[in-house]
Design a protein around this motif. Sequence first.
Motif, PDB file in Angstrom:
ATOM      1  N   GLU A   4     -37.300-102.743  -8.471  1.00 42.07           N
ATOM      2  CA  GLU A   4     -35.983-102.150  -8.745  1.00 42.07           C
ATOM      3  C   GLU A   4     -35.549-101.264  -7.587  1.00 42.07           C
ATOM      4  OE1 GLU A   4     -32.896-102.536 -10.595  1.00 42.07           O
ATOM      5  OE2 GLU A   4     -34.441-102.807 -12.142  1.00 42.07           O
ATOM      6  N   LYS A   5     -36.488-100.566  -6.999  1.00 46.08           N
ATOM      7  CA  LYS A   5     -36.182 -99.646  -5.903  1.00 46.08           C
ATOM      8  C   LYS A   5     -35.666-100.374  -4.679  1.00 46.08           C
ATOM      9  CE  LYS A   5     -38.326 -95.938  -3.168  1.00 46.08           C
ATOM     10  NZ  LYS A   5     -39.577 -95.144  -2.961  1.00 46.08           N
ATOM     11  N   PHE A   6     -36.243-101.524  -4.367  1.00 47.44           N
ATOM     12  CA  PHE A   6     -35.896-102.219  -3.133  1.00 47.44           C
ATOM     13  C   PHE A   6     -34.943-103.394  -3.330  1.00 47.44           C
ATOM     14  CE2 PHE A   6     -40.181-100.391  -2.186  1.00 47.44           C
ATOM     15  CZ  PHE A   6     -39.740 -99.448  -1.275  1.00 47.44           C
ATOM     16  N   SER A   7     -34.671-103.755  -4.561  1.00 49.74           N
ATOM     17  CA  SER A   7     -33.723-104.831  -4.820  1.00 49.74           C
ATOM     18  C   SER A   7     -32.296-104.296  -4.744  1.00 49.74           C
ATOM     19  CB  SER A   7     -33.971-105.424  -6.216  1.00 49.74           C
ATOM     20  OG  SER A   7     -32.879-106.237  -6.605  1.00 49.74           O
ATOM     21  N   PRO A   8     -31.387-105.021  -4.073  1.00 47.51           N
ATOM     22  CA  PRO A   8     -29.995-104.561  -4.012  1.00 47.51           C
ATOM     23  C   PRO A   8     -29.254-104.710  -5.329  1.00 47.51           C
ATOM     24  CG  PRO A   8     -30.215-106.700  -2.953  1.00 47.51           C
ATOM     25  CD  PRO A   8     -31.607-106.235  -3.268  1.00 47.51           C
ATOM     26  N   GLU A   9     -29.734-105.547  -6.228  1.00 49.47           N
ATOM     27  CA  GLU A   9     -29.083-105.774  -7.510  1.00 49.47           C
ATOM     28  C   GLU A   9     -29.912-105.186  -8.650  1.00 49.47           C
ATOM     29  OE1 GLU A   9     -28.837-109.788  -8.895  1.00 49.47           O
ATOM     30  OE2 GLU A   9     -30.899-110.264  -8.306  1.00 49.47           O
ATOM     31  N   LEU A  10     -29.288-105.065  -9.815  1.00 47.21           N
ATOM     32  CA  LEU A  10     -30.003-104.598 -10.998  1.00 47.21           C
ATOM     33  C   LEU A  10     -30.851-105.743 -11.555  1.00 47.21           C
ATOM     34  CD1 LEU A  10     -30.044-102.066 -13.016  1.00 47.21           C
ATOM     35  CD2 LEU A  10     -28.642-103.524 -14.486  1.00 47.21           C
ATOM     36  N   LEU A  11     -32.121-105.452 -11.808  1.00 45.57           N
ATOM     37  CA  LEU A  11     -33.020-106.454 -12.377  1.00 45.57           C
ATOM     38  C   LEU A  11     -33.100-106.267 -13.889  1.00 45.57           C
ATOM     39  CD1 LEU A  11     -35.872-106.257  -9.714  1.00 45.57           C
ATOM     40  CD2 LEU A  11     -33.970-107.886  -9.815  1.00 45.57           C
ATOM     41  N   GLN A  12     -33.741-107.201 -14.560  1.00 41.17           N
ATOM     42  CA  GLN A  12     -33.846-107.115 -16.024  1.00 41.17           C
ATOM     43  C   GLN A  12     -34.643-105.874 -16.423  1.00 41.17           C
ATOM     44  OE1 GLN A  12     -35.600-110.524 -17.975  1.00 41.17           O
ATOM     45  NE2 GLN A  12     -34.401-110.152 -19.812  1.00 41.17           N
ATOM     46  N   HIS A  13     -34.157-105.183 -17.421  1.00 41.28           N
ATOM     47  CA  HIS A  13     -34.790-103.922 -17.837  1.00 41.28           C
ATOM     48  C   HIS A  13     -36.203-104.164 -18.359  1.00 41.28           C
ATOM     49  CE1 HIS A  13     -34.879-104.222 -22.296  1.00 41.28           C
ATOM     50  NE2 HIS A  13     -33.878-105.056 -22.131  1.00 41.28           N
ATOM     51  N   ARG A  14     -37.069-103.164 -18.154  1.00 39.28           N
ATOM     52  CA  ARG A  14     -38.436-103.195 -18.686  1.00 39.28           C
ATOM     53  C   ARG A  14     -38.685-101.915 -19.483  1.00 39.28           C
ATOM     54  NH1 ARG A  14     -41.994-106.863 -17.091  1.00 39.28           N
ATOM     55  NH2 ARG A  14     -42.701-106.358 -19.220  1.00 39.28           N
ATOM     56  N   THR A  15     -37.778-101.607 -20.373  1.00 37.63           N
ATOM     57  CA  THR A  15     -37.953-100.417 -21.209  1.00 37.63           C
ATOM     58  C   THR A  15     -39.140-100.562 -22.146  1.00 37.63           C
ATOM     59  OG1 THR A  15     -36.270-101.326 -22.703  1.00 37.63           O
ATOM     60  CG2 THR A  15     -35.549 -99.673 -21.119  1.00 37.63           C
ATOM     61  N   LEU A  45     -37.483-115.708  -6.993  1.00 28.38           N
ATOM     62  CA  LEU A  45     -38.936-115.535  -6.915  1.00 28.38           C
ATOM     63  C   LEU A  45     -39.335-114.126  -7.335  1.00 28.38           C
ATOM     64  CD1 LEU A  45     -39.712-117.380  -3.541  1.00 28.38           C
ATOM     65  CD2 LEU A  45     -39.993-118.249  -5.871  1.00 28.38           C
ATOM     66  N   VAL A  46     -38.496-113.151  -7.007  1.00 26.69           N
ATOM     67  CA  VAL A  46     -38.748-111.772  -7.447  1.00 26.69           C
ATOM     68  C   VAL A  46     -38.669-111.698  -8.967  1.00 26.69           C
ATOM     69  CG1 VAL A  46     -37.856-109.407  -7.442  1.00 26.69           C
ATOM     70  CG2 VAL A  46     -37.935-110.719  -5.312  1.00 26.69           C
ATOM     71  N   LYS A  47     -37.647-112.328  -9.528  1.00 28.10           N
ATOM     72  CA  LYS A  47     -37.437-112.275 -10.978  1.00 28.10           C
ATOM     73  C   LYS A  47     -38.510-113.028 -11.751  1.00 28.10           C
ATOM     74  CE  LYS A  47     -32.452-111.811 -10.392  1.00 28.10           C
ATOM     75  NZ  LYS A  47     -31.104-112.423 -10.592  1.00 28.10           N
ATOM     76  N   SER A  48     -39.102-114.049 -11.126  1.00 27.08           N
ATOM     77  CA  SER A  48     -40.148-114.811 -11.784  1.00 27.08           C
ATOM     78  C   SER A  48     -41.528-114.189 -11.593  1.00 27.08           C
ATOM     79  CB  SER A  48     -40.167-116.246 -11.256  1.00 27.08           C
ATOM     80  OG  SER A  48     -40.541-116.287  -9.881  1.00 27.08           O
ATOM     81  N   GLY A  49     -41.621-113.147 -10.756  1.00 28.27           N
ATOM     82  CA  GLY A  49     -42.887-112.462 -10.561  1.00 28.27           C
ATOM     83  C   GLY A  49     -43.764-113.059  -9.482  1.00 28.27           C
ATOM     84  N   GLN A  50     -43.254-114.020  -8.705  1.00 31.96           N
ATOM     85  CA  GLN A  50     -44.049-114.630  -7.645  1.00 31.96           C
ATOM     86  C   GLN A  50     -44.044-113.793  -6.382  1.00 31.96           C
ATOM     87  OE1 GLN A  50     -41.721-118.455  -8.422  1.00 31.96           O
ATOM     88  NE2 GLN A  50     -43.674-119.281  -7.734  1.00 31.96           N
ATOM     89  N   ILE A  51     -43.014-112.944  -6.260  1.00 34.24           N
ATOM     90  CA  ILE A  51     -42.838-112.116  -5.075  1.00 34.24           C
ATOM     91  C   ILE A  51     -42.752-110.650  -5.488  1.00 34.24           C
ATOM     92  CG2 ILE A  51     -41.211-111.517  -3.215  1.00 34.24           C
ATOM     93  CD1 ILE A  51     -42.702-114.072  -2.669  1.00 34.24           C
ATOM     94  N   GLN A  52     -43.358-109.776  -4.692  1.00 35.58           N
ATOM     95  CA  GLN A  52     -43.293-108.331  -4.911  1.00 35.58           C
ATOM     96  C   GLN A  52     -42.553-107.690  -3.750  1.00 35.58           C
ATOM     97  OE1 GLN A  52     -44.866-105.793  -7.272  1.00 35.58           O
ATOM     98  NE2 GLN A  52     -43.246-104.781  -6.119  1.00 35.58           N
ATOM     99  N   LEU A  53     -41.500-106.937  -4.028  1.00 31.17           N
ATOM    100  CA  LEU A  53     -40.817-106.204  -2.981  1.00 31.17           C
ATOM    101  C   LEU A  53     -41.626-104.960  -2.627  1.00 31.17           C
ATOM    102  CD1 LEU A  53     -37.072-106.421  -4.137  1.00 31.17           C
ATOM    103  CD2 LEU A  53     -38.364-107.979  -2.663  1.00 31.17           C
ATOM    104  N   ILE A  54     -41.646-104.613  -1.352  1.00 28.36           N
ATOM    105  CA  ILE A  54     -42.472-103.492  -0.892  1.00 28.36           C
ATOM    106  C   ILE A  54     -41.666-102.611   0.071  1.00 28.36           C
ATOM    107  CG2 ILE A  54     -44.670-104.656  -1.176  1.00 28.36           C
ATOM    108  CD1 ILE A  54     -44.648-105.376   1.735  1.00 28.36           C
TER     109      ILE A  54
END
Length: 224
Positions: A40-51, A215-224
Amino acid sequence: MEVINDLRTMDGDSDTALSDEELVTAEKVLAALEEAWLNEKFSPELLQHRTDLVDCMMEQISQMEENLNRLNKTDFRVVVHRMELDRIRYVITSYLRIRLEKIELFTAHILEEDSKRNSDDSYLSPAEFRFATDFLASVESHFRQLALRHMPTNMQNCDKAKMSVKPNISSFVFLRSKQNVSGVVVEGDVENRDEEIDLEEGSQHIMQYKTVQELVKSGQIQLI
């Protein structure tokens, strides 16, 4: 994650220790939450919430606080573990704050995109949705009172599409591949054609976010 591991061994009383099942759950939840926070910190868009992760981790923090309160206050390890709990609280607070900042910046766009999804796939939590709709209504009301009502009648229409600010998904991001991913299409420029590359597990890259967006949304990639 030391606080989660060590709380079980800081006191001899088994009643003050986390069970094995709670230990594994806490570790997994914290790891997933930290990953969601970085994305969420490094993505330019809003990702799906994980509340769900936030709520679960808050429950774990309450349990760990109770365990710490039962221990000897003079034990130096208590201070260390309280510092670790503060770090976990920071991750949670930062994650929620980053999401709110994006919602305030891209309100109309986020609500428009979310209206195309069903409730199970919504990127906004129920609380975030209420905040976004109230915030957008307040902005529109303020804009009408401040400017539109002073304009000619034919210019008083508030076009949300024109007012909408969208995230720049063409911006570049740093990433680490969590697994082997083949066939990633990298968009070329005017002089170069599109290129297809394979990402090896553990490899790190810098590329446009839109290239790895799914790939980020599917969990295959991690933003760092």
